[in-house]
Design an enzyme around this catalytic site. Structure first.
Site, PDB file in Angstrom:
ATOM      1  N   HIS A  87     -13.716  -8.940   4.092  1.00 55.05           N
ATOM      2  CA  HIS A  87     -13.004  -7.659   3.951  1.00 55.05           C
ATOM      3  C   HIS A  87     -12.584  -7.541   2.498  1.00 55.05           C
ATOM      4  O   HIS A  87     -11.848  -8.383   1.992  1.00 55.05           O
ATOM      5  CB  HIS A  87     -11.792  -7.684   4.891  1.00 55.05           C
ATOM      6  CG  HIS A  87     -10.818  -6.555   4.756  1.00 55.05           C
ATOM      7  ND1 HIS A  87     -10.722  -5.529   5.682  1.00 55.05           N
ATOM      8  CD2 HIS A  87      -9.850  -6.292   3.852  1.00 55.05           C
ATOM      9  CE1 HIS A  87      -9.751  -4.704   5.351  1.00 55.05           C
ATOM     10  NE2 HIS A  87      -9.201  -5.144   4.231  1.00 55.05           N
ATOM     11  N   SER A 135      -7.169  -9.092   0.223  1.00 50.30           N
ATOM     12  CA  SER A 135      -6.162  -8.032   0.367  1.00 50.30           C
ATOM     13  C   SER A 135      -5.798  -7.379  -0.946  1.00 50.30           C
ATOM     14  O   SER A 135      -5.410  -6.214  -0.987  1.00 50.30           O
ATOM     15  CB  SER A 135      -4.875  -8.627   0.950  1.00 50.30           C
ATOM     16  OG  SER A 135      -5.130  -9.387   2.078  1.00 50.30           O
ATOM     17  N   HIS A 187     -11.308  -5.210  -1.097  1.00 51.04           N
ATOM     18  CA  HIS A 187     -10.640  -4.020  -1.666  1.00 51.04           C
ATOM     19  C   HIS A 187     -11.213  -3.796  -3.061  1.00 51.04           C
ATOM     20  O   HIS A 187     -11.528  -4.753  -3.785  1.00 51.04           O
ATOM     21  CB  HIS A 187      -9.111  -4.205  -1.706  1.00 51.04           C
ATOM     22  CG  HIS A 187      -8.476  -3.925  -0.381  1.00 51.04           C
ATOM     23  ND1 HIS A 187      -8.052  -2.668  -0.020  1.00 51.04           N
ATOM     24  CD2 HIS A 187      -8.243  -4.729   0.685  1.00 51.04           C
ATOM     25  CE1 HIS A 187      -7.567  -2.709   1.221  1.00 51.04           C
ATOM     26  NE2 HIS A 187      -7.672  -3.949   1.677  1.00 51.04           N
ATOM     27  N   HIS A 190      -2.547   3.204   5.209  1.00 52.46           N
ATOM     28  CA  HIS A 190      -1.714   2.933   4.017  1.00 52.46           C
ATOM     29  C   HIS A 190      -1.886   4.045   2.983  1.00 52.46           C
ATOM     30  O   HIS A 190      -0.936   4.457   2.327  1.00 52.46           O
ATOM     31  CB  HIS A 190      -2.147   1.628   3.336  1.00 52.46           C
ATOM     32  CG  HIS A 190      -1.889   0.384   4.122  1.00 52.46           C
ATOM     33  ND1 HIS A 190      -0.630  -0.029   4.487  1.00 52.46           N
ATOM     34  CD2 HIS A 190      -2.746  -0.582   4.564  1.00 52.46           C
ATOM     35  CE1 HIS A 190      -0.722  -1.190   5.126  1.00 52.46           C
ATOM     36  NE2 HIS A 190      -1.981  -1.545   5.202  1.00 52.46           N
ATOM     37  N   TYR A 195      -0.913  -7.428  -3.044  1.00 54.43           N
ATOM     38  CA  TYR A 195      -1.267  -6.815  -1.757  1.00 54.43           C
ATOM     39  C   TYR A 195      -1.509  -5.314  -1.950  1.00 54.43           C
ATOM     40  O   TYR A 195      -0.632  -4.601  -2.446  1.00 54.43           O
ATOM     41  CB  TYR A 195      -0.049  -7.036  -0.876  1.00 54.43           C
ATOM     42  CG  TYR A 195      -0.216  -7.125   0.603  1.00 54.43           C
ATOM     43  CD1 TYR A 195      -1.115  -7.992   1.186  1.00 54.43           C
ATOM     44  CD2 TYR A 195       0.604  -6.361   1.437  1.00 54.43           C
ATOM     45  CE1 TYR A 195      -1.211  -8.091   2.555  1.00 54.43           C
ATOM     46  CE2 TYR A 195       0.525  -6.456   2.807  1.00 54.43           C
ATOM     47  CZ  TYR A 195      -0.390  -7.321   3.362  1.00 54.43           C
ATOM     48  OH  TYR A 195      -0.473  -7.427   4.716  1.00 54.43           O
ATOM     49  N   ARG A 205      -7.341   2.376  10.126  1.00 55.58           N
ATOM     50  CA  ARG A 205      -6.229   1.394  10.078  1.00 55.58           C
ATOM     51  C   ARG A 205      -5.854   1.132   8.624  1.00 55.58           C
ATOM     52  O   ARG A 205      -4.767   1.492   8.181  1.00 55.58           O
ATOM     53  CB  ARG A 205      -6.644   0.113  10.826  1.00 55.58           C
ATOM     54  CG  ARG A 205      -5.476  -0.779  11.198  1.00 55.58           C
ATOM     55  CD  ARG A 205      -4.997  -1.637  10.050  1.00 55.58           C
ATOM     56  NE  ARG A 205      -6.094  -2.420   9.489  1.00 55.58           N
ATOM     57  CZ  ARG A 205      -6.044  -2.965   8.272  1.00 55.58           C
ATOM     58  NH1 ARG A 205      -4.993  -2.843   7.507  1.00 55.58           N
ATOM     59  NH2 ARG A 205      -7.091  -3.638   7.802  1.00 55.58           N
ATOM     60  N   ASP A 206      -6.750   0.581   7.812  1.00 56.06           N
ATOM     61  CA  ASP A 206      -6.428   0.322   6.401  1.00 56.06           C
ATOM     62  C   ASP A 206      -6.138   1.646   5.685  1.00 56.06           C
ATOM     63  O   ASP A 206      -5.262   1.732   4.816  1.00 56.06           O
ATOM     64  CB  ASP A 206      -7.610  -0.406   5.726  1.00 56.06           C
ATOM     65  CG  ASP A 206      -7.175  -1.395   4.668  1.00 56.06           C
ATOM     66  OD1 ASP A 206      -6.376  -1.003   3.820  1.00 56.06           O
ATOM     67  OD2 ASP A 206      -7.639  -2.554   4.677  1.00 56.06           O
TER      68      ASP A 206
HETATM   69  C1  LIG Z   1      -1.886  -5.559   6.761  1.00 54.10           C
HETATM   70  C2  LIG Z   1      -2.985  -5.478   5.736  1.00 54.10           C
HETATM   71  O1  LIG Z   1      -3.122  -4.160   5.294  1.00 54.10           O
HETATM   72  C3  LIG Z   1      -4.268  -6.046   6.286  1.00 54.10           C
HETATM   73  C4  LIG Z   1      -5.404  -5.844   5.363  1.00 54.10           C
HETATM   74  O2  LIG Z   1      -6.232  -4.967   5.559  1.00 54.10           O
HETATM   75  C5  LIG Z   1      -5.495  -6.640   4.150  1.00 54.10           C
HETATM   76  O3  LIG Z   1      -4.751  -7.632   4.002  1.00 54.10           O
HETATM   77  O4  LIG Z   1      -6.326  -6.293   3.296  1.00 54.10           O
HETATM   78 MN   LIG Z   2      -7.236  -4.323   3.750  1.00 56.35          MN
END
Ligand SMILES: C[C@H](O)CC(=O)C(=O)O
Ligand SMILES: [Mn+2]
Length: 340
Positions: free
Chosen positions: A194, A167, A196, A17, A285, A13-14
């Site tokens: 979560h 995020s 990054h 991107h 983001y 899912r991630d």
């Molecule tokens: C929609 C985002 O990609 C959700 C996510 O994984 C994040 O905010 O980090």
């Molecule tokens: Mn993410």
């Protein structure tokens, strides 16, 4: 089997991107099968921006996500396949459809200060019998007390778990820790984290989050996630094992999956490139990176300037259209400065 930490793998899912939403059914089947065989308990599969994210605004999927979800469900013997849903992008109807395909978990994601828009989706997810997770994105933009208040709303709607979502990969370790502590004081459900890796802090922040009591943790195998990726799952498993923390996941199988199946999917190796670094530095983001790089090429400007300006304007998820606007303004400014 006992698990101290409940892992959710987000590469399907991630990671969407990072590869411009180009997953194929074959890739999803291979990765999901490998994760299931390694005993990963939750596997998230959706467009990077969640159910119904495929659009001009967010990027068109090569394969319809429902096909990908169905394919993942078909090969999972023990893992729950989960979906992400951002209210306003995905709808209750999309959630119903995903549940009909056999998913077992829904993560309802809102901006860190907008938990109230998740109420109906959380109620419905519970009615559908799904493990229901509240996902507070861009958590660096909310003070710990505010985040705890928002997490409390998600708990009151019925969420089984609430996540702090970094995020932008902008949180420093003490900021991650104080946010988990604040939620821990207010909630009586598990807390998730979560990360990054834009500032190379995903692992450190994850460990601090665990130390402060987070028990649901996201990772992406081979770092296949937006920006510089997430906490690298197989590395996290090794570190947790060394710490005597049980995840129930087979480390060797995850290493093999990373090396043999996921690495060839990457369009470029996951690194902390200068743009990824700026995401974390400016608090942007992570999924904005490829959009900003495209806009920079189109307008002949430096993508870092776009990202820094987006950070200054406090752009949040859903404002992808601002990327081109900002690029056009910078290009205009650059050309008028040159004329003078
Ligand atoms: C929609 C985002 O990609 C959700 C996510 O994984 C994040 O905010 O980090
Ligand atoms: Mn993410």
């Amino acid at each position: 089997m006992s698990r101290d930490i409940v892992l959710t793998e987000v590469a399907l899912r991630d990671g969407s991107h990072a590869i411009n939403h180009q997953f194929t059914v074959e890739q999803v089947v291979e990765v999901a099968r490998g994760l299931d065989e390694a005993n990963v308990p939750h596997i998230e599969v959706s467009h990077g921006d969640g159910l119904a994210g495929s659009s001009l605004q967010y990027g068109l999927s090569r394969t319809h996500e429902l096909e990908l979800i169905e394919a993942a469900v078909s090969v999972c013997k023990q893992a729950k396949v989960g979906v992400l849903l951002l209210p306003g992008i995905g709808t209750i109807k999309d959630l119903n459809t995903a549940a009909g395909l056999g998913v077992g978990m829904a993560r309802i994601a809102t901006h860190a200060t907008e938990a109230d828009v998740s109420a109906q989706h959380i109620y419905r997810s519970k009615e559908l019998g799904l493990t229901t997770v509240g996902f507070l994105m861009m958590s660096h933009m909310a003070a710990p007390e505010k985040l705890a208040e928002q997490a409390g709303l998600m708990q009151s709607y019925g969420a089984d778990v609430v996540y702090i979502v970094d995020s932008a990969g902008a949180l420093l370790p003490d900021q991650a820790g104080e946010r988990v502590r604040a939620l821990k004081q207010c909630l009586n459900i598990p807390i998730g984290f979560h990360a990054h890796n834009n500032l190379s802090l995903a692992m450190a922040n994850t460990l601090v989050a665990i130390q402060e009591g987070a028990t649901w943790i996201d990772g992406s195998v081979r770092c296949l996630g937006a920006g510089a990726g997430n906490t690298q799952t197989e590395v996290l498993l090794a570190v947790l094992d060394r710490m005597g923390i049980q995840t129930g996941v087979d480390l060797y199988k995850m290493m093999d999956l990373a090396e043999e199946i996921v690495s060839p999917i990457l369009q470029v190796p996951q690194e902390i490139t200068r743009d990824a670094l700026v995401l974390g530095y400016a608090g942007v983001y992570s999924s904005f990176r490829l959009h900003a790089e495209r806009a920079a090429r189109k307008f002949g400007i430096d993508s870092r300037d776009i990202l820094i300006e987006l950070g200054r304007r406090k752009a949040v998820g859903g404002q992808e259209d601002m990327i081109v606007d900002v690029a056009a303004e910078i290009a205009q400014l650059n050309s008028s400065t040159k004329i003078r």
